[in-house]
Write a protein that holds these residues in place. Structure first.
Motif, PDB file in Angstrom:
ATOM      1  N   ILE A 114      10.465 -17.170  -5.902  1.00  0.00           N
ATOM      2  CA  ILE A 114      10.046 -16.735  -7.311  1.00  0.00           C
ATOM      3  C   ILE A 114      10.988 -17.762  -8.442  1.00  0.00           C
ATOM      4  O   ILE A 114      10.558 -18.315  -9.199  1.00  0.00           O
ATOM      5  N   ASN A 115      12.415 -17.928  -7.880  1.00  0.00           N
ATOM      6  CA  ASN A 115      13.113 -18.612  -8.769  1.00  0.00           C
ATOM      7  C   ASN A 115      13.977 -19.509  -7.853  1.00  0.00           C
ATOM      8  O   ASN A 115      14.490 -18.731  -6.669  1.00  0.00           O
ATOM      9  N   ASP A 116      14.057 -20.782  -7.968  1.00  0.00           N
ATOM     10  CA  ASP A 116      15.090 -21.482  -7.060  1.00  0.00           C
ATOM     11  C   ASP A 116      16.613 -20.845  -7.340  1.00  0.00           C
ATOM     12  O   ASP A 116      16.682 -20.814  -8.529  1.00  0.00           O
ATOM     13  N   GLY A 117      17.488 -21.246  -6.446  1.00  0.00           N
ATOM     14  CA  GLY A 117      18.836 -20.720  -6.596  1.00  0.00           C
ATOM     15  C   GLY A 117      19.792 -21.355  -5.716  1.00  0.00           C
ATOM     16  O   GLY A 117      19.458 -22.196  -4.817  1.00  0.00           O
TER      17      GLY A 117
ATOM     18  N   ASN B  89      14.568  -8.520  -5.831  1.00  0.00           N
ATOM     19  CA  ASN B  89      15.231  -9.669  -5.359  1.00  0.00           C
ATOM     20  C   ASN B  89      14.653 -10.775  -6.545  1.00  0.00           C
ATOM     21  O   ASN B  89      13.538 -11.136  -6.805  1.00  0.00           O
ATOM     22  N   ALA B  90      15.586 -11.464  -7.224  1.00  0.00           N
ATOM     23  CA  ALA B  90      15.471 -12.371  -8.280  1.00  0.00           C
ATOM     24  C   ALA B  90      15.054 -13.675  -7.726  1.00  0.00           C
ATOM     25  O   ALA B  90      14.431 -14.397  -8.536  1.00  0.00           O
ATOM     26  N   TYR B  91      15.214 -13.954  -6.274  1.00  0.00           N
ATOM     27  CA  TYR B  91      14.665 -15.333  -5.860  1.00  0.00           C
ATOM     28  C   TYR B  91      13.556 -15.286  -5.031  1.00  0.00           C
ATOM     29  O   TYR B  91      12.717 -16.034  -5.136  1.00  0.00           O
ATOM     30  N   PHE B  92      13.180 -14.172  -4.169  1.00  0.00           N
ATOM     31  CA  PHE B  92      12.251 -14.153  -3.097  1.00  0.00           C
ATOM     32  C   PHE B  92      11.390 -12.828  -3.591  1.00  0.00           C
ATOM     33  O   PHE B  92      11.928 -11.937  -3.793  1.00  0.00           O
ATOM     34  N   TYR B  93      10.064 -13.003  -3.312  1.00  0.00           N
ATOM     35  CA  TYR B  93       9.210 -11.596  -3.547  1.00  0.00           C
ATOM     36  C   TYR B  93       8.675 -11.449  -2.024  1.00  0.00           C
ATOM     37  O   TYR B  93       8.121 -10.002  -2.101  1.00  0.00           O
ATOM     38  N   ASP B  94       8.924 -11.975  -0.937  1.00  0.00           N
ATOM     39  CA  ASP B  94       8.552 -11.343   0.171  1.00  0.00           C
ATOM     40  C   ASP B  94       9.499 -12.176   1.376  1.00  0.00           C
ATOM     41  O   ASP B  94       9.904 -13.326   1.156  1.00  0.00           O
ATOM     42  N   MET B  95       9.494 -11.471   2.466  1.00  0.00           N
ATOM     43  CA  MET B  95       9.927 -12.296   3.796  1.00  0.00           C
ATOM     44  C   MET B  95       9.015 -12.174   4.769  1.00  0.00           C
ATOM     45  O   MET B  95       8.420 -11.286   4.952  1.00  0.00           O
TER      46      MET B  95
END
Length: 546
Positions: free
Chosen positions: A223-226, A179-185
């Motif tokens: 990780i990155n805002d989108g 996932n380019a934005y989140f590293y966990d849920m």
């Protein structure tokens, strides 16, 4: 005894052991106690649960719990009681499970309770963590863990019972660097439970009320805002469902009125929401009869609210069914059950998100309604063979669709979403159990002939063998589960365990799951989602009760 333990471990390792994947719906009883890491299942003599077909009477409570995953026979026929206090402080008990293994496994599950008629209480705590999937490390996002805490206190009067409880439940899943934005849920739930039961003397009348209210929060490490919705990275939901039953029972006959209310709503800011608040209420009249040989019931009601249907605000419901238990000459019973009707319900936001891995919702659901029919038959052959078969049928009614995870396309935020399905579900579940001396053999086949739920496979086949020492001092089991579908992994799940009862209230066990994946260091994918689930582990467990 040490030599015997080593020999049996080598024997079971040679057979191979299998992982009980969370996306598998068929479970092999007594194979392992840590199916999903945070849940303990057991029952060597268990048969498939047909409780959804015909409701059954509640089982009589036994204040002496059995260790998870075992049934020990003692000379005097009962587990010794442990009395930590004297006088009027009654009996307080403790039970638990603790263990660890490869790769990076830990599980702990403990409870302290008093289940007597005077001043009962219960406190439970559990935690599990799985760090690393096969050759992949936790640092790369291959991990999951969970923590649960529950406490309740009960109060008894002459004709009334009151229970108040609270629960905290948290789970976390790594997103494996995909996932380019989140590293966990992450998700957490804080809830309160209220139960009240009142009997009106010997009249047969009873009033029962049960309510739950909780706050559910799901969030992700960014990780990155989108360019994604606010509720995709953080969402808060409030839910409550007060309800009551007023009933009458006499000589096997029963009748009553059941009423339930549900409120679910988003808290805080959110974007582009179709449904951000849901309220419904339902009322149902019921009657039935139950004896040792026959159970029959009839229910009818109506549900109404804000999001009950795409074209209506009121939906009827009804169901009827019967189960017949016929004694045979061998002392066992032939069981035949049928039921059907029209059912309608609201699927909770938090329940759906935890049921479908790597998927998240951005709106509350509407009502789901189905025409349904179920059947079951249990045929005992001789003294040692049991055949069982179940059929489940569902068809969407009133365009009130069923909600499932949609694994066909990832959302902008990198995980999957949900969608409603207009579906016909036709499922068969067949099994065979053979007891041969101290060995127990089982086989089963579950098949979806029409619609296949998005987190299941079209066919699942299982087989197992279990051995228990004559005095149940030690034993082992081994089994296989294979899923057959175009989206399934073509490698079968082999698994098993070996256990040793050190004392009457302590058991040690060694369990291996998904042996082929463990030794080959290969991955197991979750329903063609691109994400992986745990594949292969070895765990040492200690259970105790005192």
């Amino acid at each position: 005894m040490k030599k015997l333990f080593v020999v049996m471990f080598a024997f079971c390792a040679a057979l191979g052991f299998a992982q009980n994947n969370e996306d598998e719906k068929i479970q092999l009883p007594e194979m392992t106690t840590t199916v999903s890491g945070d849940t303990i299942v057991a029952g060597r003599d268990a048969v498939p649960d047909f409780s959804k077909v015909v409701p059954s009477a509640g089982e009589e409570k036994n204040i002496m719990p059995k260790l998870p995953g075992e049934h020990i026979v003692y000379d005097d026929g009962a587990e010794p009681e442990a009395n930590f206090f004297t006088g009027e402080n009654k009996n307080v008990y403790a039970q638990g499970l603790v263990g660890g293994g490869f790769p990076g496994d830990f599980i702990g599950d403990f409870s302290v309770f008093k289940d007597s008629n005077t001043d009962p209480f219960r406190i439970e705590f559990s935690h599990f963590s799985r760090n690393g999937y096969g050759k992949h490390t936790a640092g790369d996002g291959y991990f999951d863990n969970g923590t649960k805490l529950y406490a309740e206190k009960s109060f008894h009067a002459i004709e009334s019972d009151l229970t108040i409880g609270g629960r905290y439940d948290r789970c976390c899943t790594g997103l494996q660097g995909l996932n380019a934005y989140f590293y966990d849920m992450n998700s957490q739930k804080v809830s309160g439970v209220f139960l009240f039961d009142h009997y009106f003397g010997d009249s047969g009348f009873e009033f029962y009320s049960e309510s739950e209210a909780y706050w559910y929060n799901r969030y992700s490490g960014i990780i990155n805002d989108g360019n994604f919705l606010k509720q995709e990275k953080n969402v808060n939901v409030f839910y409550t469902d007060p309800g009551f039953v007023f009933s009458w029972y006499s000589k096997g006959f029963s009748a009553g009125l059941e009423c339930n209310f549900q409120l679910e709503t988003f808290i805080g800011k959110h974007d582009e929401v179709i449904t951000d608040k849901f309220f419904r209420g339902d009322a149902t009249l019921f009657t039935g009869y139950e004896s040792d040989l026959v159970t029959a019931f009839l229910r009818g009601g109506i549900a109404g609210g804000t999001e009950i249907g795409y074209e209506r605000n009121v939906v009827p419901s009804f169901s009827t069914g019967a189960e017949v238990r016929t004694p045979l000459s061998n002392g066992r019973k032939l069981v035949i059950g049928l039921n059907g009707g029209l059912e309608t319900n609201h699927e909770q936001f938090s329940v759906l998100e935890r049921k479908y891995k790597f998927a998240q919702m951005t709106s509350l659901t509407k009502e789901s309604s189905d025409w349904f029919a179920n059947s079951k038959i249990v045929i005992p052959l001789f003294d040692s063979i049991t055949l069982n078969s179940g059929i489940e049928f569902k068809k969407t009614a009133f365009d009130n669709y069923a909600w499932e995870g949609d694994y066909s396309t990832r959302k902008t935020c990198g995980v999957f979403g949900f969608k409603p399905y207009d579906r016909i579900l036709f499922t068969t579940d067949n099994g065979l159990t053979v007891k041969y001396g101290i060995f127990t053999l089982r086989g089963g086949w579950r098949a979806h002939w029409k619609h296949v739920p998005s987190n299941e496979y079209r066919h699942s086949v299982e087989g197992s063998i279990a051995y228990d020492d004559e005095f149940e001092r030690w034993g082992f089991s081994a089994g296989v589960v294979e899923s057959i579908d175009t989206k399934s992994d073509k490698c079968p799940n082999l698994r098993g365990n070996i256990y040793l009862n050190i004392k009457k209230s302590m058991r040690l066990s060694l369990e291996m799951e998904d042996a082929i994946k463990l030794f080959s260091r290969k991955d197991r994918e979750y329903v063609e989602s691109g994400y992986l689930v745990r594949a292969g582990s070895v765990t040492f467990l200690s259970r105790f009760f005192f």
